[in-house]
Scaffold this motif. Sequence first.
Motif, PDB file in Angstrom:
ATOM      1  N   GLY A 241      72.889 -32.249  74.333  1.00 33.11           N
ATOM      2  CA  GLY A 241      71.501 -31.869  74.506  1.00 33.11           C
ATOM      3  C   GLY A 241      71.257 -30.540  75.422  1.00 33.11           C
ATOM      4  N   THR A 245      75.583 -25.754  71.890  1.00 35.29           N
ATOM      5  CA  THR A 245      75.810 -25.540  70.523  1.00 35.29           C
ATOM      6  C   THR A 245      74.869 -24.104  70.197  1.00 35.29           C
ATOM      7  OG1 THR A 245      76.588 -27.605  69.780  1.00 35.29           O
ATOM      8  CG2 THR A 245      75.847 -26.016  68.052  1.00 35.29           C
TER       9      THR A 245
ATOM     10  N   ARG B 330      66.696 -32.368  68.391  1.00 28.46           N
ATOM     11  CA  ARG B 330      67.247 -31.085  67.882  1.00 28.46           C
ATOM     12  C   ARG B 330      67.160 -30.348  66.738  1.00 28.46           C
ATOM     13  NH1 ARG B 330      72.929 -31.482  70.829  1.00 28.46           N
ATOM     14  NH2 ARG B 330      72.934 -33.302  71.594  1.00 28.46           N
TER      15      ARG B 330
HETATM   16  N1  LIG Z   1      68.252 -21.261  74.159  1.00 36.42           N
HETATM   17  C1  LIG Z   1      67.621 -22.246  73.629  1.00 36.42           C
HETATM   18  N2  LIG Z   1      66.160 -21.959  73.488  1.00 36.42           N
HETATM   19  C2  LIG Z   1      65.424 -23.050  72.941  1.00 36.42           C
HETATM   20  N3  LIG Z   1      65.847 -24.261  72.858  1.00 36.42           N
HETATM   21  C3  LIG Z   1      67.028 -24.493  73.088  1.00 36.42           C
HETATM   22  C4  LIG Z   1      68.149 -23.529  73.542  1.00 36.42           C
HETATM   23  N4  LIG Z   1      69.329 -24.317  73.744  1.00 36.42           N
HETATM   24  C5  LIG Z   1      69.105 -25.430  73.453  1.00 36.42           C
HETATM   25  N5  LIG Z   1      67.808 -25.689  72.889  1.00 36.42           N
HETATM   26  C6  LIG Z   1      67.102 -27.028  72.500  1.00 36.42           C
HETATM   27  O1  LIG Z   1      68.263 -28.227  72.977  1.00 36.42           O
HETATM   28  C7  LIG Z   1      68.559 -28.775  71.800  1.00 36.42           C
HETATM   29  C8  LIG Z   1      69.945 -29.224  72.032  1.00 36.42           C
HETATM   30  O2  LIG Z   1      70.878 -28.144  71.965  1.00 36.42           O
HETATM   31  P1  LIG Z   1      72.602 -28.063  71.510  1.00 36.42           P
HETATM   32  O3  LIG Z   1      72.900 -26.622  71.738  1.00 36.42           O
HETATM   33  O4  LIG Z   1      72.377 -28.756  70.470  1.00 36.42           O
HETATM   34  O5  LIG Z   1      73.029 -29.172  72.821  1.00 36.42           O
HETATM   35  P2  LIG Z   1      74.501 -29.468  73.074  1.00 36.42           P
HETATM   36  O6  LIG Z   1      75.340 -28.886  71.965  1.00 36.42           O
HETATM   37  O7  LIG Z   1      74.784 -29.223  74.300  1.00 36.42           O
HETATM   38  O8  LIG Z   1      74.453 -30.962  72.895  1.00 36.42           O
HETATM   39  C9  LIG Z   1      68.506 -27.685  70.647  1.00 36.42           C
HETATM   40  O9  LIG Z   1      68.242 -28.401  69.444  1.00 36.42           O
HETATM   41  C10 LIG Z   1      67.309 -27.080  70.846  1.00 36.42           C
HETATM   42  O10 LIG Z   1      65.941 -27.914  70.678  1.00 36.42           O
END
Ligand SMILES: Nc1ncnc2c1ncn2[C@@H]1O[C@H](COP(=O)(O)OP(=O)(O)O)[C@@H](O)[C@H]1O
Lengths: 575, 433
Positions: A241, A245, B330
């Motif tokens: 989170g 990604t 997410r």
């Molecule tokens: N650059 C960003 N701007 C706005 N929200 C973000 C951003 N990066 C992440 N988020 C929020 O965090 C959530 C989780 O990000 P994600 O990339 O899926 O995490 P990970 O892959 O590290 O588990 C996204 O669904 C979004 O809501």
Amino acid sequence: MPNTGRIVAVNGPLITVAFERPVVQNEVGYACIDDLRLKAELIRVRGGYADLQVFEDTTGLYVGGKVDFTGEMLAAELGPGLLGQVVDGLQNPLHDLAAAGGYFLQRGSYLQPIDRERRWPFTPVARIGDQVRAGDTLGSVPEGEFTHRVMAPFALVGAWRVRAIAEAGERRVEDVVATLEDARGRTREVSMLQRWPVKVPIRAYRERLRPHEPLVTQIRIVDTVFPVARGGTFCVPGPFGAGKTVLQQLMSRNAEVDVVIVAACGERAGEVVETLREFPELTDPRTGRSLMERTVIVCNTSSMPVAAREASVYTGVTIAEYYRQMGLDVLMIADSTSRWAQALREVSGRLEEIPGEEAFPAYLESVVASFYERGGLVRLRDGSTGSVTIGGTVSPAGGNLEEPVTQATLKVVGTFHGLSRERSDARRYPAIDPLESWSHYQGLVDAADVAFARDVLRGGADVAQMMKVVGEEGTTLEDFVRYLHAEYLDAAYLQQDAFDPVDAATGAERQVLVFGEMLAHLRTPMRFAGKDAARDFFHRLGQATKEWHRCPWGEPAFEAARANVRALVDEVRDA
Amino acid sequence: MRKVYTRLERIAGSVVAVAAGDATYRELAQLDWPGGTSLAQVVRLEGGRAYLQVFAGTRGLPTDARVRFLGRPMRVAASDAVLGRVFDGAGRPRDHGPVLDEDPVDLAGPSVNPVKRIIPRHMVRTGIPMIDVFNTLVESQKLPIFSVPGEPYHELLARLALQAEVDVIVLGGLGLKHDDYLYFRDTLEAAGALARTVAFIHTAADPTVECLLVPDLALAVAERFALAGKRVLVLLSDMTNFADALKEVAITMEQIPSNRGYPGDLYSQLAARYEKAVDFDGAGSITILAVTTMPGDDVTHPVPDNTGYITEGQLYLRGGRIEPFGSLSRLKQLVNGHTRDDHRPVMNAMIQLYAAYRETLEKRSMGFRMSEWDERLLRYGLGFEARLMNLEIDLPLERALDAGWALLAECFEPAQTGLPTALIERFWPQGPA
Ligand SMILES: Nc1ncnc2c1ncn2[C@@H]1O[C@H](COP(=O)(O)OP(=O)(O)O)[C@@H](O)[C@H]1O
Ligand SMILES: [Mg+2]
């Protein structure tokens, strides 16, 4: 006569097979249940027994069942028509599978990724009598925006002479386009299609160069502070989170490269769906074409067979190297390398190998290192350059960076984008920790300016630390302003709104201008009546700067917003 | 007719071995002995032996039990007749109703081709501001509720089940207390939702292995309904029991543990279940909400940690409230751009200010003087907790956003909120709040 063996044991994705005639390490075999043939890879031989990892659900296999050995290593098909594709880890085209099999991925159905019937307008480049080596250009076909080079097979050894070359005209990928002859008079027919074993790097280039040019991702904290180089490598570890990604998706969209390979390895299918549904609708501003035309998605998501995760990253990087051979800049991103490492761990456990730390196999480090080594900037034999830049996310257990996969990765990459839980909880996106991260590459701006910015950030963090002990009242106005400087730089430059149409991507020129101007503001002597006044000022300055980020580059609003920021600074300038 | 075996060569934990050369991997077997009967599944073939995991456990199992292989994997009935019914973890009726065998589907079927999924786009309105405004739930989302025993997670789950607009509810109980099962049943019944519910309930008193089957049973049935165009909500509680059952079985199979005794494939095992959440292109959807209690209230424990990497966010339920930090949907950005223009910016601004409030609380607890800014934050934080975080609050999204603006206007000057000027002009409450 086909080489066959008999199953003697089944343990999850692992089968043990008794064989009699010679077998080859890493060769592909098919485990059979009646007409169903399940693809597998030979990964260990002991005595007359071979262990194979099956790339499919093994339900229904039985002792005594037949295995057909192919004698060939797991290979990728390379040729025109790869761009825009969505394939699984074994390079099966998912759209074609859906057309044939409906909603579900039925095991044992394998389709060719490259269309055999499609005709490509071939133009010869090599001439009869020319001497060629592996990777040299024989001809070309247009593929989307690019001139797709039809190259002498990468497996070619030594120098060959062109004995015949096809005339310009429509050709299918399996049509012979050239005949080559070596010094001993042996001939070889060449088509536009070649197969290459995915675990072996393609080395048909003159030399490797040191990555020296920044790869612009349009993410400010990356390009300005922790840059990635064309042909470099980077990793993005972070707890769940934290934004790994999203960061990779932004890069796959906005990075200034020719081709992007997205390897979705052991993570959510939903994330791939976002990419594969949206990219065809989005325009690449560099070419005016759809983003999908420069993208290949290799997708082995978490509920797809575990053993194929490993194959998916190798398939991805092999396709990346293939386009690099055409003098293109390729970005390959893998999300998440930890899932692949876990797949290695699962198989290693079933092989009952002696486990290393956290039960990962002892060869984890060398596997990770040789994967990232496939990134690089190379000079091809015709003098042009091509690059593969590799970025992998890492999903450390418990968010603890001491774990084996993160540690193995940090040893070999050029840039570390460490995502922090504190920053993502506070919605400070992208959550790249500005104090912990590092990069060995030169970015868009002067190193001295980056050093200054990092000093500002570190200084602010020190004051924040101190304020926790002595409180705001125990902090001098001067220190307090240092703290506000860091907060301002963080909020109004490092943070970037991925969902604002303008702020989401900042071009190189704009970064240089905005960063330069913000540093100038930070270097401006300012006078404040007190801490509340200072805080209030930086709130407003931050606000104005963020509005500036939302104004499209080159429009009047951009200059107006810029002037607004300046006017605010003038209010407090200590003349 | 296949051979019947009557000699178990090994009994350890829930696994037995029998010298059956004709068994196939993962096929089902029927075990019968004077004291009982159970289904079992082939989990390994080696050296002429088939290793079977016995669903009912091996207590009281004699070595001369009859073993009959059935030539098929585990299945579950998935016709409309399952609605309103309650089954146990082996798929047997728990409600005195008839045994069902219509429309059987295999458990743990193949995964969905990603190109047959669509991008989820329907917000699931819950009336809970901490969800609707800050962590918007989306159809086809898989979301755990991270909590600790004693927190009202079953109340939250039941409320979500009743307020979400879905066609079918599938309830999976894993090591559930019987009282909790009755609570769910009564709540769904009182709301008239029982007729669209099917339940697979494994209670704490049932054999461990049956716990492992519950998610597969629930999801196989859910998938059948979703393919028929239904919107299905799957509720699971408690997935930590599922992981613990995996651990128990792995240890008896002498697998090398990776982390605190859990098997190295914990991530893949959990993902295989959670990834059944889907929005089909041209059919229905599956949304999964799963209670996951955190041993020792530690989110870095392997179970919540692996879960968090798989699911599309998480809700932390702590102190009877959904925590604003850590809790995350997410998928929210797929829908919150189409609700109201101020939704995203208000969400971000309010959370950042709440974070600042928490810092101020810390400063205050250390005895520091509160600045004017701190005073504002303190007023804001208390208002936020009372008017938005409180789980009793039931407000539609738009009214919750209005409540947010009202609170901001009571506590701050417009520029202090970090909100874009254009929005402030449109939404900032005029005159005395
Ligand atoms: N650059 C960003 N701007 C706005 N929200 C973000 C951003 N990066 C992440 N988020 C929020 O965090 C959530 C989780 O990000 P994600 O990339 O899926 O995490 P990970 O892959 O590290 O588990 C996204 O669904 C979004 O809501
Ligand atoms: Mg991710």
